[in-house]
Design a protein around this motif. Structure first.
Motif, mmCIF file in Angstrom:
data_model
loop_
_atom_site.group_PDB
_atom_site.id
_atom_site.type_symbol
_atom_site.label_atom_id
_atom_site.label_comp_id
_atom_site.label_asym_id
_atom_site.label_seq_id
_atom_site.Cartn_x
_atom_site.Cartn_y
_atom_site.Cartn_z
ATOM 1 N N ALA A 103 0.891 -1.159 0.000
ATOM 2 C CA ALA A 103 0.000 0.000 0.000
ATOM 3 C C ALA A 103 0.928 1.207 0.000
ATOM 4 C CB ALA A 103 -0.895 -0.002 1.231
ATOM 5 N N PRO A 104 0.934 2.011 -1.055
ATOM 6 C CA PRO A 104 1.996 3.010 -1.246
ATOM 7 C C PRO A 104 2.311 3.874 -0.038
ATOM 8 C CG PRO A 104 0.613 2.897 -3.189
ATOM 9 C CD PRO A 104 -0.036 2.008 -2.158
ATOM 10 N N HIS A 105 1.297 4.288 0.722
ATOM 11 C CA HIS A 105 1.556 5.201 1.828
ATOM 12 C C HIS A 105 1.824 4.478 3.146
ATOM 13 C CE1 HIS A 105 0.673 8.551 -0.779
ATOM 14 N NE2 HIS A 105 -0.477 7.980 -1.123
ATOM 15 N N PHE A 106 1.953 3.155 3.100
ATOM 16 C CA PHE A 106 2.225 2.380 4.311
ATOM 17 C C PHE A 106 3.473 1.520 4.173
ATOM 18 C CE2 PHE A 106 -2.280 3.348 4.349
ATOM 19 C CZ PHE A 106 -2.468 3.822 5.641
ATOM 20 N N VAL A 107 4.268 1.751 3.138
ATOM 21 C CA VAL A 107 5.490 0.963 2.933
ATOM 22 C C VAL A 107 6.460 1.183 4.085
ATOM 23 C CG1 VAL A 107 7.543 0.730 1.482
ATOM 24 C CG2 VAL A 107 5.269 0.820 0.435
ATOM 25 N N SER A 108 6.631 2.414 4.519
ATOM 26 C CA SER A 108 7.531 2.686 5.630
ATOM 27 C C SER A 108 7.095 1.944 6.883
ATOM 28 C CB SER A 108 7.588 4.192 5.909
ATOM 29 O OG SER A 108 8.417 4.469 7.018
ATOM 30 N N ASP A 109 5.790 1.920 7.158
ATOM 31 C CA ASP A 109 5.279 1.210 8.328
ATOM 32 C C ASP A 109 5.598 -0.281 8.248
ATOM 33 O OD1 ASP A 109 4.246 3.615 9.170
ATOM 34 O OD2 ASP A 109 2.204 3.180 8.498
ATOM 35 N N ASP A 110 5.376 -0.886 7.068
ATOM 36 C CA ASP A 110 5.607 -2.323 6.909
ATOM 37 C C ASP A 110 7.082 -2.671 7.059
ATOM 38 O OD1 ASP A 110 2.910 -2.705 6.485
ATOM 39 O OD2 ASP A 110 3.073 -2.838 4.304
ATOM 40 N N VAL A 111 7.948 -1.929 6.362
ATOM 41 C CA VAL A 111 9.382 -2.225 6.411
ATOM 42 C C VAL A 111 9.925 -1.963 7.812
ATOM 43 C CG1 VAL A 111 11.654 -1.603 5.500
ATOM 44 C CG2 VAL A 111 9.690 -1.802 3.954
ATOM 45 N N SER A 112 9.507 -0.881 8.436
ATOM 46 C CA SER A 112 9.977 -0.574 9.790
ATOM 47 C C SER A 112 9.536 -1.640 10.784
ATOM 48 C CB SER A 112 9.457 0.798 10.233
ATOM 49 O OG SER A 112 9.990 1.833 9.425
ATOM 50 N N ALA A 113 8.314 -2.153 10.617
ATOM 51 C CA ALA A 113 7.820 -3.200 11.514
ATOM 52 C C ALA A 113 8.686 -4.452 11.420
ATOM 53 C CB ALA A 113 6.365 -3.542 11.173
ATOM 54 N N LEU A 164 11.979 -4.519 10.354
ATOM 55 C CA LEU A 164 13.324 -4.222 10.853
ATOM 56 C C LEU A 164 13.369 -4.204 12.381
ATOM 57 C CD1 LEU A 164 14.500 -1.434 8.369
ATOM 58 C CD2 LEU A 164 15.017 -3.882 8.308
ATOM 59 N N ARG A 165 12.307 -3.721 13.014
ATOM 60 C CA ARG A 165 12.275 -3.682 14.480
ATOM 61 C C ARG A 165 12.280 -5.077 15.089
ATOM 62 N NH1 ARG A 165 8.446 0.521 13.729
ATOM 63 N NH2 ARG A 165 6.726 -0.948 14.108
ATOM 64 N N ARG A 166 11.895 -6.073 14.293
ATOM 65 C CA ARG A 166 11.760 -7.435 14.826
ATOM 66 C C ARG A 166 12.818 -8.394 14.302
ATOM 67 N NH1 ARG A 166 7.045 -4.818 14.699
ATOM 68 N NH2 ARG A 166 5.638 -5.115 16.484
ATOM 69 N N THR A 167 13.917 -7.855 13.763
ATOM 70 C CA THR A 167 14.978 -8.715 13.251
ATOM 71 C C THR A 167 15.959 -9.156 14.330
ATOM 72 O OG1 THR A 167 16.260 -6.754 12.612
ATOM 73 C CG2 THR A 167 14.889 -7.782 10.901
ATOM 74 N N GLY A 168 15.943 -8.523 15.494
ATOM 75 C CA GLY A 168 16.897 -8.846 16.547
ATOM 76 C C GLY A 168 16.990 -10.326 16.894
ATOM 77 N N PRO A 169 15.858 -11.015 17.118
ATOM 78 C CA PRO A 169 15.924 -12.428 17.492
ATOM 79 C C PRO A 169 16.491 -13.342 16.406
ATOM 80 C CG PRO A 169 13.805 -11.480 18.114
ATOM 81 C CD PRO A 169 14.490 -10.471 17.247
ATOM 82 N N PHE A 170 16.592 -12.854 15.177
ATOM 83 C CA PHE A 170 17.160 -13.656 14.097
ATOM 84 C C PHE A 170 18.684 -13.527 14.027
ATOM 85 C CE2 PHE A 170 12.828 -12.619 12.880
ATOM 86 C CZ PHE A 170 12.334 -13.846 12.454
ATOM 87 N N LEU A 171 19.241 -12.521 14.705
ATOM 88 C CA LEU A 171 20.666 -12.235 14.599
ATOM 89 C C LEU A 171 21.463 -12.971 15.663
ATOM 90 C CD1 LEU A 171 20.364 -8.386 14.079
ATOM 91 C CD2 LEU A 171 20.911 -10.075 12.314
ATOM 92 N N ALA A 172 22.661 -13.423 15.312
ATOM 93 C CA ALA A 172 23.550 -14.055 16.272
ATOM 94 C C ALA A 172 24.039 -13.009 17.264
ATOM 95 C CB ALA A 172 24.721 -14.720 15.564
#
Length: 213
Positions: A188-198, A200-208
């Motif tokens: 949804a063009p005006h919600f891309v930032s929201d989706d991508v940011s959501a 990125l905020r949750r990538t921590g548990p995937f990282l060593a």
């Protein structure tokens, strides 16, 4: 050729011409909104966009800072500029799509996927049958969670439930071989930032725990 037929052909040509310019304008506006959303979420140091197919999409490459090193992807758009093909494309399931790869300098704990259940075969996940798996229903949609190398089940579920609108998500992947997070959405063009940011905020548990060379 009869006058009514000539008039009909002229009207069809006029409608196609008007539709073409209107569709091109709409697709350009959508692409620009998606690009703004990506840049807002990723804060790139440099950006590069390459047009593909005129009004139907762009390749992009961003250089990032810190643990995020690079982002690459593709924006593909519905053929709104083609009056005759647009209805056919809708029937074939052609929609606006965003494909995003974000690369990190840090190693990943394992491989994990969130995939819309209806897309699982087309996702072409190597070694799918050997992966741990469970299914989950969120927002009335069925998703498959898959993982190997580490128990990422909880992190995958948290990411899915944390999406502003899970219906826009088609595939998320954490892939340790290239230290990449992959995202495929129907943006949804005006919600891309929201989706991508959501995401990125949750990538921590995937990282060593620490960076490796």
């Amino acid at each position: 050729m009869s006058p009514p037929l000539v008039a009909a052909l002229v009207l069809l040509a006029l409608a196609a011409t008007v539709g073409y310019f209107r569709g091109v304008r709409e697709n350009r506006a959508i692409a620009a909104a998606i690009a703004r959303g990506l840049e807002e979420a990723l804060r790139p140091v440099t950006t590069e966009y390459v047009n593909i197919g005129g009004a139907i999409g762009h390749n992009f490459t961003f250089r990032l800072a810190g643990d995020w090193t690079e982002a690459r992807g593709v924006i593909t758009l519905s053929p709104r500029h083609s009056l005759l093909y647009l209805p056919v494309s809708r029937l074939l399931g052609v929609r606006d799509r965003l494909f995003l790869n974000v690369f990190t300098a840090r190693p990943l704990r394992g491989e994990g996927h969130v995939v819309r259940a209806s897309d699982l075969r087309r996702a072409a996940i190597e070694g799918l049958e050997q992966m741990e798996r469970r299914e989950l229903e969120v927002a009335g949609l069925r998703f498959a969670l898959l993982w190997r190398g580490a128990d990422l089940s909880g992190a995958l579920e948290d990411l899915l439930r944390g999406m502003p609108d899970p219906g826009r998500l088609r595939h998320f992947c954490a892939f340790p071989g290239t230290r990449t997070f992959f995202l495929r959405t129907e943006p949804a063009p005006h919600f891309v930032s929201d989706d991508v940011s959501a995401v990125l905020r949750r990538t921590g548990p995937f990282l060593a725990a620490s960076r490796e060379p």
